[in-house]
Write an enzyme that holds these catalytic residues in place. Structure first.
Site, PDB file in Angstrom:
ATOM      1  N   ASP A 198      33.863  34.618  40.444  1.00  6.26           N
ATOM      2  CA  ASP A 198      34.383  35.287  41.574  1.00  6.26           C
ATOM      3  C   ASP A 198      33.661  35.519  42.964  1.00  6.26           C
ATOM      4  OD1 ASP A 198      32.961  37.090  40.434  1.00  6.26           O
ATOM      5  OD2 ASP A 198      34.899  37.996  39.236  1.00  6.26           O
ATOM      6  N   ASN A 227      38.863  48.154  32.706  1.00  7.69           N
ATOM      7  CA  ASN A 227      40.338  48.024  32.476  1.00  7.69           C
ATOM      8  C   ASN A 227      40.658  46.903  31.749  1.00  7.69           C
ATOM      9  OD1 ASN A 227      39.753  46.238  34.354  1.00  7.69           O
ATOM     10  ND2 ASN A 227      41.198  46.903  35.846  1.00  7.69           N
ATOM     11  N   HIS A 284      39.446  43.590  32.518  1.00  2.83           N
ATOM     12  CA  HIS A 284      39.389  42.534  33.296  1.00  2.83           C
ATOM     13  C   HIS A 284      38.399  41.596  33.047  1.00  2.83           C
ATOM     14  CE1 HIS A 284      37.111  44.162  36.852  1.00  2.83           C
ATOM     15  NE2 HIS A 284      36.125  43.754  36.188  1.00  2.83           N
ATOM     16  N   GLU A 311      42.739  40.848  36.850  1.00  2.00           N
ATOM     17  CA  GLU A 311      43.153  42.338  36.520  1.00  2.00           C
ATOM     18  C   GLU A 311      44.370  42.207  35.477  1.00  2.00           C
ATOM     19  OE1 GLU A 311      41.049  44.173  37.396  1.00  2.00           O
ATOM     20  OE2 GLU A 311      40.864  44.703  39.765  1.00  2.00           O
TER      21      GLU A 311
HETATM   22  C1  F6R Z   1      31.720  39.707  38.017  1.00  2.00           C
HETATM   23  C2  F6R Z   1      32.911  39.704  37.324  1.00  2.00           C
HETATM   24  C3  F6R Z   1      33.532  41.197  36.693  1.00  2.00           C
HETATM   25  C4  F6R Z   1      32.411  41.849  35.780  1.00  2.00           C
HETATM   26  C5  F6R Z   1      32.997  43.211  35.385  1.00  2.00           C
HETATM   27  C6  F6R Z   1      32.055  44.139  34.816  1.00  2.00           C
HETATM   28  O1  F6R Z   1      31.531  38.560  38.323  1.00  2.00           O
HETATM   29  O2  F6R Z   1      33.586  38.797  37.330  1.00  2.00           O
HETATM   30  O3  F6R Z   1      34.500  40.996  35.553  1.00  2.00           O
HETATM   31  O4  F6R Z   1      31.924  41.129  35.011  1.00  2.00           O
HETATM   32  O5  F6R Z   1      33.628  43.916  36.494  1.00  2.00           O
HETATM   33  O6  F6R Z   1      31.076  44.587  35.916  1.00  2.00           O
HETATM   34  P1  F6R Z   1      30.005  45.337  35.549  1.00  2.00           P
HETATM   35  O7  F6R Z   1      28.891  44.408  34.667  1.00  2.00           O
HETATM   36  O8  F6R Z   1      29.225  45.652  36.877  1.00  2.00           O
HETATM   37  O9  F6R Z   1      30.121  46.715  34.669  1.00  2.00           O
END
Ligand code: F6R
Length: 254
Positions: free
Chosen positions: A67, A135, A137, A142
């Site tokens: 992303d 959450n 995701h 989301e």
């Molecule tokens: C990042 C991504 C997100 C993260 C998730 C966890 O490329 O796609 O889904 O993996 O938000 O983020 P952290 O690892 O910072 O807790």
């Protein structure tokens, strides 16, 4: 689904590196799906250490990021293009021409389709590294994201913007939108490896692994994939007590 529980995030990183190295050992030109955020960073550091010491060679590999934020100026240190360059491309000595990040400039309406086409042209993703949002995701899919979603522009939830504000000077600087691989795109990867550390992820991990398979918790889609490895530290696994046992990575099939 294989679930490995480790003592701390450094050990989670070593397991992640082991899983990537295992795939690379029989597929030196593997296509690796890379997540940004904190969760995989210990794994990237461990992979970088192995590359620097000559134990591992990723020069034949390709990478696709999950992303990118929309609207950050080119070269912004918080853009995922920069994050991937800093934590993956340079330290892992990947060929920059084989590292792809979805464009975050909104200018090209075909960008999402082109990203899907580029993944397909590379032969698909051999192993996709994933973190999980508090959450539930995956990528920036989301809660409520359809399971058949493909790469597209999405609005970030308030919780995700708050959670990610730690990387920015203030909440108002966190972009409101992103481009993300869809849940169907992620599920197309031949192997998935999800890493999570810390108590803030325990509830999401529990819902993803034990809860109903539902868009309310996008990561519950992992239950539908045939080759998933989940690597957790004890805190992230705290909601799973009594449900899983540690499975040594070396005993796991490729
Ligand atoms: C990042 C991504 C997100 C993260 C998730 C966890 O490329 O796609 O889904 O993996 O938000 O983020 P952290 O690892 O910072 O807790």
């Amino acid at each position: 689904m294989r679930v490995v529980i480790e003592a701390d995030s450094a050990a989670v990183g070593r397991r992640l590196a082991d899983r990537i190295a295992e795939v690379l050992s029989h597929e030196p030109s593997a296509v690796i799906g890379v997540a940004t955020g904190s969760s995989p960073q210990a794994g990237y550091s461990e992979l970088a250490r192995r590359v620097a010491s000559g134990e591992l060679d990723l020069s034949g590999a390709s990478a696709f990021a999950l992303d990118e934020y929309l609207g950050l100026p080119a070269g912004d240190p918080q853009s995922y293009a920069e994050t991937v360059r800093r934590s993956v491309t340079v330290p892992l000595r990947l060929d920059p021409s084989r590292v792809h990040v979805p464009p975050g400039d909104e200018a090209d309406p075909e960008a999402a389709h082109n990203y899907e086409r580029a993944i397909a042209a590379a032969g698909g993703i051999d192993i996709q590294i994933l973190g999980i949002g508090a959450n539930g995701h995956l990528g920036f899919n989301e809660p409520g994201s359809p399971f058949d979603s493909r790469t597209r522009i999405v609005r970030l939830s308030d919780q995700t913007r708050r959670d990610n504000s730690r990387f920015f000077d203030s909440l108002t600087e966190v972009p409101t939108h992103a481009i993300t691989q869809g849940l169907a795109t992620i599920l197309d990867a031949r192997r998935l490896v999800l890493v999570a550390s810390g108590a803030s992820k325990a509830r999401a991990v529990q819902r993803a692994l034990r809860g109903p398979v539902s868009p309310d918790c996008p990561a519950s889609i992992l239950q539908l994939h045939a080759d998933v490895t989940v690597v957790l530290d004890r805190e992230a696994a705290s909601g799973l007590e009594g449900w899983v046992a540690t499975v040594p990575a070396q005993e796991q099939p490729a």
